[in-house]
Design a protein around this motif. Structure first.
Motif, PDB file in Angstrom:
ATOM      1  N   PRO A 499       0.819  -1.230   0.000  1.00 26.29           N
ATOM      2  CA  PRO A 499       0.000   0.000   0.000  1.00 26.29           C
ATOM      3  C   PRO A 499       0.842   1.264   0.000  1.00 26.29           C
ATOM      4  O   PRO A 499       0.491   2.257  -0.649  1.00 26.29           O
ATOM      5  N   ILE A 500       1.964   1.211   0.749  1.00 28.14           N
ATOM      6  CA  ILE A 500       2.809   2.417   0.795  1.00 28.14           C
ATOM      7  C   ILE A 500       3.356   2.714  -0.586  1.00 28.14           C
ATOM      8  O   ILE A 500       3.328   3.866  -1.062  1.00 28.14           O
ATOM      9  N   GLN A 501       3.892   1.659  -1.247  1.00 28.05           N
ATOM     10  CA  GLN A 501       4.463   1.876  -2.575  1.00 28.05           C
ATOM     11  C   GLN A 501       3.400   2.345  -3.556  1.00 28.05           C
ATOM     12  O   GLN A 501       3.619   3.275  -4.352  1.00 28.05           O
ATOM     13  N   LEU A 502       2.161   1.719  -3.524  1.00 27.95           N
ATOM     14  CA  LEU A 502       1.085   2.114  -4.441  1.00 27.95           C
ATOM     15  C   LEU A 502       0.636   3.545  -4.177  1.00 27.95           C
ATOM     16  O   LEU A 502       0.365   4.323  -5.114  1.00 27.95           O
ATOM     17  N   SER A 503       0.549   3.913  -2.902  1.00 24.25           N
ATOM     18  CA  SER A 503       0.111   5.276  -2.556  1.00 24.25           C
ATOM     19  C   SER A 503       1.114   6.298  -3.045  1.00 24.25           C
ATOM     20  O   SER A 503       0.753   7.363  -3.581  1.00 24.25           O
ATOM     21  N   ALA A 504       2.410   6.001  -2.879  1.00 27.20           N
ATOM     22  CA  ALA A 504       3.432   6.945  -3.325  1.00 27.20           C
ATOM     23  C   ALA A 504       3.414   7.085  -4.841  1.00 27.20           C
ATOM     24  O   ALA A 504       3.516   8.213  -5.383  1.00 27.20           O
ATOM     25  N   GLU A 505       3.223   6.007  -5.551  1.00 32.57           N
ATOM     26  CA  GLU A 505       3.180   6.081  -7.015  1.00 32.57           C
ATOM     27  C   GLU A 505       1.948   6.850  -7.484  1.00 32.57           C
ATOM     28  O   GLU A 505       2.009   7.629  -8.455  1.00 32.57           O
ATOM     29  N   ARG A 506       0.789   6.633  -6.776  1.00 32.03           N
ATOM     30  CA  ARG A 506      -0.443   7.342  -7.158  1.00 32.03           C
ATOM     31  C   ARG A 506      -0.302   8.838  -6.891  1.00 32.03           C
ATOM     32  O   ARG A 506      -0.764   9.671  -7.690  1.00 32.03           O
ATOM     33  N   LEU A 507       0.290   9.175  -5.762  1.00 32.73           N
ATOM     34  CA  LEU A 507       0.500  10.592  -5.461  1.00 32.73           C
ATOM     35  C   LEU A 507       1.361  11.244  -6.536  1.00 32.73           C
ATOM     36  O   LEU A 507       1.104  12.378  -6.971  1.00 32.73           O
ATOM     37  N   LYS A 510      -0.835  11.546  -9.829  1.00 40.55           N
ATOM     38  CA  LYS A 510      -2.011  12.420  -9.789  1.00 40.55           C
ATOM     39  C   LYS A 510      -1.662  13.864  -9.457  1.00 40.55           C
ATOM     40  O   LYS A 510      -2.252  14.810 -10.013  1.00 40.55           O
ATOM     41  N   THR A 526       8.708  11.618  -3.316  1.00 37.07           N
ATOM     42  CA  THR A 526       7.987  10.409  -3.753  1.00 37.07           C
ATOM     43  C   THR A 526       8.969   9.375  -4.314  1.00 37.07           C
ATOM     44  O   THR A 526       8.796   8.162  -4.094  1.00 37.07           O
TER      45      THR A 526
END
Length: 729
Positions: A499-507, A510, A526
């Motif tokens: 989740p941390i890696q996915l959240s950082a990539e999404r931030l 976006k 990021t």
């Protein structure tokens, strides 16, 4: 033979002495003396040869170390010296005495006495000759005036001649006509007086007018002749008698004087003859005494030699030796009897000791058999801490030979165990226990050590040290604990990482375009989150790999080929590193897991690269060099990976193979732990060494993988064997 020769020499010497001193009817003539000298010389030569041969035999025996030869030689030398010194002294005394005696016999006083006796007699005769000279001269003068009476009246002439002769005490008077050799007139004092014609020499001298007087020769008469004056070729020839005793004494004195002069001329020869005779007799008795001394020394030394020889045999262990005891030998017999009793007692005691040692050996072998079957190491100590006993397990665990330990104190041989030993000595119970790290070869091993004392009522008693290598047990416990921790860490950390890696990539996707103020910082943050999450993920993967280490599937492969293939990828990705390899010719067949061995080689190469980087970061940029060598020894194969990096620490080197034990800032401490697990799966071991001297001068480190060529149990074969029945079904 020797005794006969000695007796003959003694008899010869006594006979020589008796003959020379006049005790026998044999006269010591020169021929007799020469004969005696020859006989004594032959005997002396024979005895000298006999004694010389015995002396040479003694010296040879002494040189070869024959028992008793040295003592025998000293006794013979002493006895010979005792015999020779008095003989030499007596010889010198006799020579001086003889010389002094001869000096007395031939002194000037003695010569003067002898000469005086002859001089007195000769003076008497000379006086009588002078009287006869005067008488004949007076008578000749008177007769010269009586020529007419001689020619005319012979009787009257004869009466006058008789009267004058009687007045002059002449024994006879003759008037001789030399022409016809006739006595013209003669007057004698008695009828016993006979006429003795003068010699031609007397006539010749008298004819010249000389009054000739001749002393007594064969008779006690002095003769005188003179030519008469007034007569034609007539001579007066008269006799005067002298005392016959004077003539006899004069003859005797002259004979003795001649003998005296003869002896005086033979003085040197006499001394030489005496010296030869005395020397011969002396050497006869001296050599006889020396031979008797040697015979006595033989008799004296023989028991001692027998004792020395027996003692040497006893020193070699022959305790059944006996010496012959001669009856009547006195102290030597007592010594021999005592020696025999001593050897009997020694043999009895040795038999008892042998029996006791046999029992002790049996007990020792039983104890050694028990101790050799014990896997733990056992060391026995005496009351002073000296090592007296070690079993095979102790030598194997310590990788040391028995001679290095036996006879040394425990603190000097194994200083790591000294604290526990001191603790046991100070403890009332005499016991102490603990865990110790001891370097065995190039590895640190962990031992559990227990020191106990033997149960004894004596004040001094020894100690027993028992120890066992628990390195593998401790390592296994630690690995098990770390594996469990690794599983927990991997589970707890890996879940939130995604989740941390996915959240950082999404931030980043976006909001990267919407952020206007300082977008660069946003991108860096990021990117850092994503990169660090990746690093943590890889670390978690290593944890998972260590926790879920699969069992090795052993198959027969060419080890050289597998290692060479693993090196190809590393060489391609690291062109700045100098890779060298050393592989033997031909194949190296071994049973191993291809994937795990490849992983182990790659891990070790990565560790080598990290060590080189650490050295370069320290400022030593001397190039990067990694050497990989594969070899085989008997039933084992070996992989050596050396580098010229920063090297391995000396202290706690053995703990580098434990999980999460590292000396580098970025290391996880799992590389060597995984390689060690792989070696354990192959029934092998991992060794950490300094780089050899021939590699970069010994700078850097070397890791060695060592495992058997043939596995005890081939898991692949076992799986195949299990599958065959299923196929038939």
């Amino acid at each position: 033979m020797g005794l006969v020769l000695v007796m003959l020499a003694i008899v010869s010497g006594l006979c020589t002495f008796a003959i020379l001193t006049g005790l026998t009817p044999i006269t010591p003539t020169p021929q007799v003396v020469i004969t005696l000298l020859s006989i004594n010389g032959a005997i002396v030569a024979a005895m000298a040869l006999m004694i010389g041969w015995q002396v040479l035999y003694l010296l040879k025996a002494r040189r070869h170390g024959v028992p008793g030869a040295s003592l025998h030689t000293r006794i013979v030398a002493s006895l010979s010296l005792f015999a020779a010194v008095p003989a030499v002294i007596v010889a010198l005394f006799a020579a001086v005495t003889l010389d002094r005696g001869l000096d007395t016999w031939f002194s000037e006083r003695t010569q003067s006495i002898v000469d005086s006796a002859i001089t007195v007699a000769e003076s008497y005769l000379s006086e009588q000759g002078d009287i006869a000279r005067n008488d004949i001269e007076a008578i000749a003068n008177g007769i010269a005036q009586q020529k007419s009476v001689f020619e005319n009246d012979r009787n009257l002439f004869l009466r006058r001649l008789a009267t004058i002769s009687a007045l002059r005490s002449l024994t006879a008077a003759y008037l001789i006509n030399q022409s016809n050799k006739r006595i013209e007139a003669s007057v004698t004092a008695n009828r016993r007086v006979t006429f003795e014609s003068p010699s031609d020499e007397m006539f010749r001298r008298a004819a010249k007018g000389e009054l000739v007087v001749e002393g007594p020769i064969n008779r006690n008469l002095i003769r005188a002749i003179v030519k008469l004056k007034n007569f034609d070729n007539h001579f007066l020839y008269v006799y005067r008698s002298v005392n016959p005793e004077v003539i006899q004494q004069l003859a005797k004195a002259r004979a003795e004087k001649a003998e005296y002069d003869k002896l005086l001329g033979q003085r040197t020869g006499l001394q030489l003859t005496f010296a030869l005779m005395y020397s011969g007799v002396m050497f006869v008795f001296l050599l006889a005494a020396i031979w008797l001394g040697m015979w006595f020394a033989d008799r004296l030394v023989e028991p001692i030699v027998n004792l020395v020889g027996a003692a040497r045999r006893v020193s070699t262990g022959q305790l059944d030796v006996k010496v012959d005891v001669r009856k009547g030998a006195g102290d030597l017999a007592n010594l021999g009897s005592t020696f025999n009793r001593m050897t009997e007692q020694l043999q009895t005691q040795r038999d008892e000791l042998v029996a006791t040692n046999h029992q002790l050996d049996e007990r020792r072998r039983f104890s050694e058999a028990v101790l050799s079957g014990v896997s733990a190491g056992v060391i026995g100590l005496d009351p002073h801490g000296v090592i007296t006993l070690t079993n095979r397990s102790a030598l194997r665990l310590l990788s040391i030979d028995r001679a290095t330990l036996t006879g040394k104190t425990l603190p000097s041989a194994l200083p790591q165990m000294e604290p526990l030993y001191r603790k046991a000595c100070d403890s009332p119970s005499g016991n102490a226990q603990g865990q110790l790290d001891i370097r065995v070869g190039s590895q640190e091993r962990n031992f559990v050590v227990r020191v106990t004392t033997e149960r004894s009522n004596e004040d001094e008693h020894g100690y027993v040290v028992t120890f066992d290598d628990i390195t593998e047990l401790v390592s296994a416990q630690r690995n098990s604990a770390w594996a469990d921790i690794a599983r927990r860490i991997a589970h707890e950390i890996k879940n939130p990482l995604t989740p941390i890696q996915l959240s950082a990539e999404r931030l980043r996707r976006k909001y990267s375009k919407e952020i206007k103020s300082d977008p660069k910082v946003f991108d860096q943050c990021t990117e850092t989150i994503i990169r660090q999450v990746g690093d943590i993920g890889r670390m978690v993967d290593e944890f998972s790999s260590f926790a879920r280490m699969p069992s090795a599937v052993l198959e027969t492969n060419n080890l050289a080929t597998v290692v060479r293939e693993a090196m190809i990828l590393q060489k391609a990705s690291l062109p700045e590193v100098e890779f060298t390899s050393e592989f033997p010719e031909g194949r190296i067949e071994a049973d191993f897991d291809r994937r795990l061995i490849t992983q182990a080689v790659i891990n070790l190469v990565k560790n080598a690269l990290e060590a080189i980087e650490a050295r370069q970061e320290a400022g030593d940029d001397n190039g990067a060099h990694i050497k990989v060598a594969v070899s085989h020894h008997d039933d084992k194969v070996q992989i050596d990976i050396a580098d010229n990096g920063i090297g391995l620490p000396k202290e706690n080197r053995g703990r580098l193979v434990e999980p999460y034990m590292t000396t580098r800032e970025k290391g996880t401490g799992l590389g060597l732990a995984i390689v060690k697990r792989i070696m354990e799966e192959h029934d092998g071991r991992l060794e950490l060494h300094d780089a050899p001297a021939e590699f970069e001068g010994g700078k850097g480190a070397m890791v060695r993988l060592l495992f058997p060529r043939k596995a005890k149990t081939n898991l692949a074969d076992v799986s195949a064997a299990e599958e065959k029945p299923k196929v038939k079904a």
